[in-house]
Scaffold this motif. Sequence first.
Motif, short mmCIF file in Angstrom:
data_model
loop_
_atom_site.label_atom_id
_atom_site.label_comp_id
_atom_site.label_asym_id
_atom_site.label_seq_id
_atom_site.Cartn_x
_atom_site.Cartn_y
_atom_site.Cartn_z
N ARG A 78 -3.61 -1.18 -9.75
CA ARG A 78 -5.01 -1.03 -10.16
C ARG A 78 -5.50 -2.23 -10.96
O ARG A 78 -6.70 -2.47 -11.05
CB ARG A 78 -5.15 0.24 -11.01
N VAL A 79 -4.57 -2.94 -11.57
CA VAL A 79 -4.93 -4.11 -12.40
C VAL A 79 -4.92 -5.40 -11.58
O VAL A 79 -5.87 -6.18 -11.62
CB VAL A 79 -3.96 -4.25 -13.59
N GLU A 81 0.85 -1.19 0.00
CA GLU A 81 0.00 0.00 0.00
C GLU A 81 0.88 1.24 0.00
O GLU A 81 1.74 1.41 0.88
CB GLU A 81 -0.91 -0.01 1.22
N SER A 132 1.77 0.71 -6.77
CA SER A 132 0.43 0.45 -6.24
C SER A 132 -0.66 1.23 -6.99
O SER A 132 -1.80 0.77 -7.09
CB SER A 132 0.37 0.79 -4.75
N SER A 133 -0.33 2.40 -7.51
CA SER A 133 -1.33 3.22 -8.20
C SER A 133 -1.38 2.95 -9.70
O SER A 133 -2.24 3.51 -10.39
CB SER A 133 -1.04 4.71 -7.96
N THR A 134 -0.49 2.11 -10.21
CA THR A 134 -0.48 1.79 -11.64
C THR A 134 -0.77 0.30 -11.84
O THR A 134 -1.92 -0.08 -12.13
CB THR A 134 0.88 2.18 -12.26
#
Length: 204
Positions: free
Chosen positions: A151-152, A141, A146-148
């Motif tokens: 998301r998948v 986290e 974590s943000s790219t």
Amino acid sequence: GIGQQMVTPLILSLAGTKELGFALGAAGFGLLAGGIAGSIWGGPRSKVRGILTLTAVQGLFASIAGVTVEFLVVTSSLVVLSVLTPIIAACNQSIWQRKVEPEVQGRVFAVRRMLGWSSFPLAYLAAGPLADFVFEPLLAEGGLLSSTVGRVIGFGKGRGVGLLFIIVGAMTITAAVAAFRFPRIKRLEDELPDRLVSKESAVS
């Protein structure tokens, strides 16, 4: 080798020890089923194409095991990987036994096994540090991915191991496709004469 070492932490990130036992048991049954199926079927007519195609399929299912967070999908992917392993091994062994002179097979097979299996200790040593210090932090986290990527495939515990499975699967597919594009490998069975002659062929 990396995949073998990471199966347990991947499953434990999704489920408990009971489910881990079920998944490993299912994978063991897959190995047995693949061995029986291969002995009955005899493998594809073109062993080289069979090896490369089934290896690419293994890479695909390794990646699927890394992408998903569904326990049954991961277990099913492991079963497919296990079923294909003895079939690939049988095709490989068939080529070596047919193409290598019988009187030097012992030496050739020993060197081949030494070279092939020498990578496993390296994989075993690398798997843990790669997972703990590289991939898990990347998908923790707030991690760098974590943000790219997160998301998948999600982020948090075990998702770094999942990413490692995806990369191993992608590399496996790439290696198989590259070998398909290499004519000397693709035509190996046709260009190299059989050294092991059957009794029927010798008589005729």
